[in-house]
Write an enzyme that holds these catalytic residues in place. Structure first.
Site, mmCIF file in Angstrom:
data_model
loop_
_atom_site.group_PDB
_atom_site.id
_atom_site.type_symbol
_atom_site.label_atom_id
_atom_site.label_comp_id
_atom_site.label_asym_id
_atom_site.label_seq_id
_atom_site.Cartn_x
_atom_site.Cartn_y
_atom_site.Cartn_z
ATOM 1 N N GLU A 1 -0.603 -3.328 9.045
ATOM 2 C CA GLU A 1 0.528 -2.872 8.240
ATOM 3 C C GLU A 1 1.698 -3.827 8.421
ATOM 4 O O GLU A 1 2.000 -4.267 9.523
ATOM 5 C CB GLU A 1 0.922 -1.429 8.559
ATOM 6 C CG GLU A 1 1.138 -1.081 10.003
ATOM 7 C CD GLU A 1 1.449 0.408 10.194
ATOM 8 O OE1 GLU A 1 0.963 1.239 9.406
ATOM 9 O OE2 GLU A 1 2.190 0.725 11.136
ATOM 10 N N CYS A 2 2.309 -4.174 7.301
ATOM 11 C CA CYS A 2 3.441 -5.096 7.225
ATOM 12 C C CYS A 2 3.086 -6.420 7.898
ATOM 13 O O CYS A 2 2.275 -7.172 7.387
ATOM 14 C CB CYS A 2 4.707 -4.457 7.798
ATOM 15 S SG CYS A 2 6.226 -5.259 7.224
ATOM 16 N N GLY A 3 3.654 -6.742 9.050
ATOM 17 C CA GLY A 3 3.335 -8.001 9.705
ATOM 18 C C GLY A 3 1.860 -8.142 10.003
ATOM 19 O O GLY A 3 1.287 -9.235 9.898
ATOM 20 N N MET B 1 0.141 -9.131 6.839
ATOM 21 C CA MET B 1 0.349 -10.547 6.570
ATOM 22 C C MET B 1 -0.599 -11.415 7.393
ATOM 23 O O MET B 1 -1.138 -12.415 6.908
ATOM 24 C CB MET B 1 1.805 -10.915 6.865
ATOM 25 C CG MET B 1 2.805 -10.254 5.923
ATOM 26 S SD MET B 1 4.497 -10.198 6.585
ATOM 27 C CE MET B 1 4.861 -11.949 6.738
ATOM 28 N N THR C 1 -1.516 -2.668 4.369
ATOM 29 C CA THR C 1 -0.402 -2.161 3.569
ATOM 30 C C THR C 1 0.883 -2.831 4.029
ATOM 31 O O THR C 1 1.005 -3.245 5.175
ATOM 32 C CB THR C 1 -0.224 -0.643 3.731
ATOM 33 O OG1 THR C 1 0.200 -0.362 5.081
ATOM 34 C CG2 THR C 1 -1.513 0.106 3.455
#
Length: 438
Positions: free
Chosen positions: A328-330, A333, A428
Site C-alpha cells: 500500500e502506497c510506498g 510503488m 493500492t
C-alpha cells in the site's frame, strides 16, 4: 463501564504546536507515575510512534469517518488499565469531511464528543493579545455540547504579552491551563508528508524529555489532571480487525513503516505471527510466510538502495510465484516496474506489477478513500467495501495492470487511483483502516 478519564489536545489549525505539547504532556504525566494511554484522532500514521516513545504505551488511531461504532469501541477499550487518556487531534478541531447538512464528520471534535473527552485548545498567540480570546471563544461556542477544559497559550513573547492575553481569556470565561514562552527549538523536524518518522529523529528521547521539562515549568499539570473526564464506553467489538493470514512477513524500516497500530494489534490478538524484515538492510521476507505485506513509507527517498537490494527483491519475487503479496502506497510503488526520484532518475523496483511512479512529477494526493474491491486481496474478498486514507506526492506514469478496486473520495467522487493486481500480487495507493461495515 467507563473509560479512564481523558482529554483531547487540539488547536484551531495545524502548525500551532499541539504535537510538542502532546509529547511533553504524555511524558510529564508518565513521570508523575501515571499510566497514560495515548490516542490519535484521525488517519495520521506518523504521530502514534512519537506518542509511544513519550508514554511508553502503544498509541492507536480513532477515526469516526473510517471506523464504525464497534471498532471504535474495541480500540477505545485498549485504554483499560490506564490512569488517564490523552488524545491528539488532527488539523483544526472541527476540520473533517463536509457533506450537505453535515459538518466536521471525522473531526477531532467528533472524537471528543463520542468519548466524552474535554478539549484542551492550544492557541498560537503570536501577533495578538486579547484578540486570542475571541478565537478561543468562537471554538468554545461553535458546538456548545462539546466539553471544553481550557486553553494553553503557545509562543507568548513576554510577561506583558501574557498579561494582556490572560485578560482576554478571563473576560471570555476561559480557563488558562498554561502559558508557553516562545522558543524556536520546540519544533519537530518535518518533510513533505509532515513530521519525520520517530525512528529517524536524531535524538528523540532527549527532545521528549525537554518538552516534558518545558511543559512542567509552564503548564498547570494538576489542573489538567482534574479536567480529564470521559463518557460511558458502551459496547465494543469482541475483537479488532482479523489478520489476512497466519504468518505475515511485514516490511519494517525507514522506507516502510506506515501501518495503523490497531491493525497490527488485531492481527497479533488473533494469533497471527508478524515476521518483520528490512528491505533497506537487504533482508528477504521469511520464506515460510503465508503473506508478504509492504506498508507505506518513503521508498522515494531510498530508491537506489531498494533497487540494489538483491536478496530482498529475489525473495519477494520467489514468494509472489505461489503466495500473495500486497503493498500500500510506498509498498505499492516498490512492487512496480520503476520509481522515478525527485532528480528524474528511474530506479528498477520489484517488477511484480507494471506500475511506474514518479516523485519528480509531484502531485499532492490527500484524503479519505472508500474502495469497492473488484477482486480478492489479502484478507478481503471481491465486493467488499474498505475505508482508508491516501497521502502522497507521487504520481502514476504507467499503470497497465487490471484495476483492483473502484475508489471514491469521502464525498463520493470516483478517482483514478484504482490500485492494481497481477497474479498473486495486489497493491493500492490508499492505506487500509477498516472494512466499511466494521
Amino acid at each position: 463501564m467507563t473509560n479512564p478519564p481523558g482529554l483531547l489536545i487540539s488547536a484551531p489549525s495545524s502548525g500551532t504546536g499541539k504535537t510538542t505539547v502532546m509529547l511533553g504532556l504524555l511524558r510529564a504525566l508518565a513521570e508523575d507515575g501515571l499510566t497514560v494511554q495515548p490516542f490519535k484522532s484521525g488517519p495520521d500514521y506518523i504521530d502514534p510512534a512519537f506518542h509511544r516513545a513519550a508514554a511508553g504505551r502503544a498509541s492507536f488511531n480513532l477515526d469516526s469517518w473510517a471506523m464504525g461504532a464497534p471498532l471504535l469501541g474495541a480500540i477505545a477499550a485498549q485504554a483499560q488499565g490506564a490512569d488517564i487518556v490523552v488524545a491528539e487531534g488532527s488539523m483544526g478541531l472541527f476540520d473533517g469531511v463536509a457533506k450537505p447538512g453535515e459538518l466536521g464528520h471525522g473531526s477531532s471534535a467528533e472524537t471528543a464528543l463520542r468519548m466524552g473527552w474535554p478539549v484542551v485548545l492550544v492557541l498560537d498567540v503570536g501577533g495578538q493579545a486579547q484578540s486570542a480570546a475571541a478565537t478561543a471563544l468562537g471554538f468554545r461556542m461553535y458546538n456548545p455540547d462539546l466539553p471544553f477544559a481550557g486553553v494553553i497559550l503557545n509562543r507568548c513573547a513576554s510577561p506583558r504579552h501574557e498579561r494582556l492575553t490572560r485578560l482576554g481569556m478571563e473576560r471570555a470565561g476561559l480557563p488558562v491551563l498554561g502559558v508557553l514562552p516562545r522558543r524556536g527549538d520546540l519544533t519537530l523536524p518535518e518533510r513533505h508528508l509532515g513530521l519525520i518518522q520517530a525512528v529517524e529523529h536524531p535524538d528523540l528521547e532527549s527532545a521528549i524529555a525537554g518538552y516534558a521539562a518545558f511543559l512542567r515549568e509552564h503548564v498547570d499539570l494538576e489542573a489538567i489532571k482534574r479536567a480529564a473526564s470521559s463518557g460511558p464506553m458502551g459496547p465494543s467489538s469482541p475483537a479488532l480487525p482479523p489478520p489476512p493470514a497466519q504468518r505475515i512477513a511485514l516490511a519494517r524500516d525507514a522506507a516502510f513503516s506506515f501501518t495503523y497500530p490497531h491493525l497490527l494489534e488485531g492481527w497479533r490478538a488473533a494469533g497471527a505471527e508478524i515476521l518483520p524484515f528490512s528491505p533497506l538492510a537487504d533482508e528477504a521476507p521469511a520464506p515460510d510466510a503465508d503473506l508478504v505485506w509492504l506498508p507505506g513509507g518513503y521508498p522515494e527517498l531510498h530508491a537506489g538502495t531498494l533497487a540494489a537490494a538483491d536478496r530482498f527483491l529475489t525473495g519477494l519475487r520467489n514468494h509472489a510465484e505461489t503466495r500473495p503479496v500486497h503493498g500500500e502506497c510506498g509498498g505499492y510503488m516498490a512492487l512496480g516496474e520503476g520509481l522515478i526520484d525527485k532528480d528524474g532518475t528511474r530506479h528498477r523496483m520489484a517488477g511484480l506489477l507494471g506500475l511506474v511512479t514518479s516523485y519528480e512529477k509531484r502531485k499532492f494526493n490527500l484524503g479519505y478513500r472508500r474502495a469497492e474491491l473488484l477482486a480478492d486481496m489479502p484478507g478481503f474478498s471481491a465486493g467488499t467495501a474498505l475505508r482508508g486514507h491516501e497521502f502522497h506526492y507521487s504520481s502514476i506514469v504507467e499503470q497497465p495492470d487490471v484495476p483492483l478496486a473502484r475508489v471514491f473520495d469521502a464525498e463520493g467522487a470516483e478517482g483514478p487511483q484504482t490500485g492494481s493486481r497481477r497474479g498473486h500480487v495486489t497493491g493500492t495507493f490508499f492505506h487500509l483502516i477498516a472494512e466499511a461495515s466494521a
